[in-house]
Scaffold this active site. Structure first.
Site, mmCIF file in Angstrom:
data_model
loop_
_atom_site.group_PDB
_atom_site.id
_atom_site.type_symbol
_atom_site.label_atom_id
_atom_site.label_comp_id
_atom_site.label_asym_id
_atom_site.label_seq_id
_atom_site.Cartn_x
_atom_site.Cartn_y
_atom_site.Cartn_z
ATOM 1 N N ASP A 1 26.267 55.400 -6.832
ATOM 2 C CA ASP A 1 26.364 55.723 -5.406
ATOM 3 C C ASP A 1 25.689 57.064 -5.111
ATOM 4 O OD1 ASP A 1 27.475 54.019 -3.510
ATOM 5 O OD2 ASP A 1 29.530 54.388 -4.196
ATOM 6 N N LYS B 1 28.443 43.499 -2.060
ATOM 7 C CA LYS B 1 27.834 44.122 -3.241
ATOM 8 C C LYS B 1 27.953 43.182 -4.447
ATOM 9 C CE LYS B 1 28.616 48.708 -1.339
ATOM 10 N NZ LYS B 1 29.377 49.955 -1.275
ATOM 11 N N GLN C 1 34.792 52.427 -3.751
ATOM 12 C CA GLN C 1 34.520 52.265 -2.324
ATOM 13 C C GLN C 1 35.324 53.277 -1.506
ATOM 14 O OE1 GLN C 1 32.143 50.240 -1.159
ATOM 15 N NE2 GLN C 1 32.502 50.719 0.973
HETATM 16 N N1 GUN Z 1 31.767 53.706 2.237
HETATM 17 C C1 GUN Z 1 30.813 53.611 3.174
HETATM 18 N N2 GUN Z 1 29.591 53.553 2.586
HETATM 19 C C2 GUN Z 1 29.800 53.618 1.247
HETATM 20 C C3 GUN Z 1 28.933 53.593 0.119
HETATM 21 O O1 GUN Z 1 27.698 53.521 0.217
HETATM 22 N N3 GUN Z 1 29.550 53.673 -1.095
HETATM 23 C C4 GUN Z 1 30.894 53.775 -1.244
HETATM 24 N N4 GUN Z 1 31.409 53.867 -2.469
HETATM 25 N N5 GUN Z 1 31.729 53.807 -0.203
HETATM 26 C C5 GUN Z 1 31.174 53.715 1.034
#
Ligand code: GUN
Length: 292
Positions: A119, A52, A96
């Site tokens: 998100d 990211k 995350q």
């Molecule tokens: N864990 C697995 N996929 C995601 C996501 O798209 N965002 C976040 N914050 N955690 C994740």
């Protein structure tokens, strides 16, 4: 069979975003700033977060990675979330997941300002999604819809089976594909661990989406000829032939399913890069909404 090249499509999106950032810069406008919070040292989460941050760099966004020890308290994390909510320089941020067991994920998610929740996990954004109101869509379902759109896959009236009812993939996707838009207007079945006759149900799917995190779970016998297959799984399995000792494996038995379907996403290089592209789109949108 046509491969849905998520890597190539996400690169296209990144280029589109890069051009928009350049235009903003030329006009003396603010550049989007995304913050990612990572707790602990789980390898998969670390590599997602690094990807990211890398995407931000490529597009020209500002980014900050904030790391905490596995032992961080819920209160410390909440205080960081509150500080980011107040920080005008930060346009969007993510925490995350998964978080360590001693931290309440819902409490953290609910503490995020919905206008910075890129998100799309906050109940307010999920509620807006249910009603098709403006808000942030969760990145993985949004990326899957974008793949369907860019590949011009028909969805109206199709039987869509989603395996897995997680809050971040299966549940929101079932709503998004069921509503009266394109992509959408599917007849959606949300299958899960208690579903009976799963193979039979899957065999009836025109669009089959696997999001359960069980390597090679979907076998050729479960797939209708000509179906569209979307594989959300990314499980690390041991592989001593690789220098790093593992490889990513999807939820679909690609080797045997790909010859009988019409479209399929590979793992890696399918849904994964689209999750990141969607997060980037949401981050730019967060800034644009703020500037209005
Ligand atoms: N864990 C697995 N996929 C995601 C996501 O798209 N965002 C976040 N914050 N955690 C994740």
């Amino acid at each position: 069979m046509q491969l849905i090249d998520g890597k190539a499509i996400s690169s296209e999106i990144q280029k589109e975003l890069e051009a928009q950032v350049k235009e903003r810069k030329a006009q003396g406008k603010k550049i989007p700033h995304l913050v990612a919070i990572l707790v602990g040292n789980v390898g998969a989460s670390l590599s997602y977060v690094n990807a990211k941050v890398k995407a931000c760099e490529e597009i020209g966004f500002e980014s900050t990675l904030i790391r905490f020890e596995e032992s961080v308290t819920e209160e410390t994390l909440l205080n960081k979330v509150r500080a980011l909510n107040e920080d005008n320089n930060i346009d969007g941020f993510i925490v995350q997941l998964p978080l360590p067991k001693h931290i309440d994920e819902l409490k953290i998610t609910q503490a995020i300002d919905p206008l910075k929740d890129v998100d799309g996990f906050h109940p307010q954004n999920l509620g807006n999604m249910m009603l098709n109101l403006p808000g942030f869509l969760p990145a993985t379902p949004m990326g899957i819809l974008e793949l369907i759109k860019r590949m011009k896959i028909e969805t109206e009236g199709k039987n869509c089976v989603i395996i897995g009812r997680s809050n971040i993939v299966g549940m929101p996707l079932s709503v998004m594909l069921g509503r009266n838009t394109y992509p959408g207007n599917c007849t959606v079945t949300l299958a899960h661990s208690k579903t009976k006759n799963l193979a039979e149900i899957c065999k009836n799917a025109d669009i089959l989406i696997a999001a359960i995190g069980r390597p090679n779970f979907v076998k050729a016998a479960m797939v209708k000829k000509g179906a569209v297959i979307i594989d959300v799984g990314t499980t690390r399995v041991e592989d001593s032939s690789r220098e790093r000792g593992w490889r990513l494996v999807g939820d679909v038995d690609f080797e045997n399913v790909s010859p009988i379907c019409s479209f399929i996403t590979p793992v890696p290089g399918g849904v994964g890069p689209m999750t990141i592209a969607s997060l980037m789109m949401n981050t730019l949108k967060a800034l644009e909404l703020k500037s209005k």
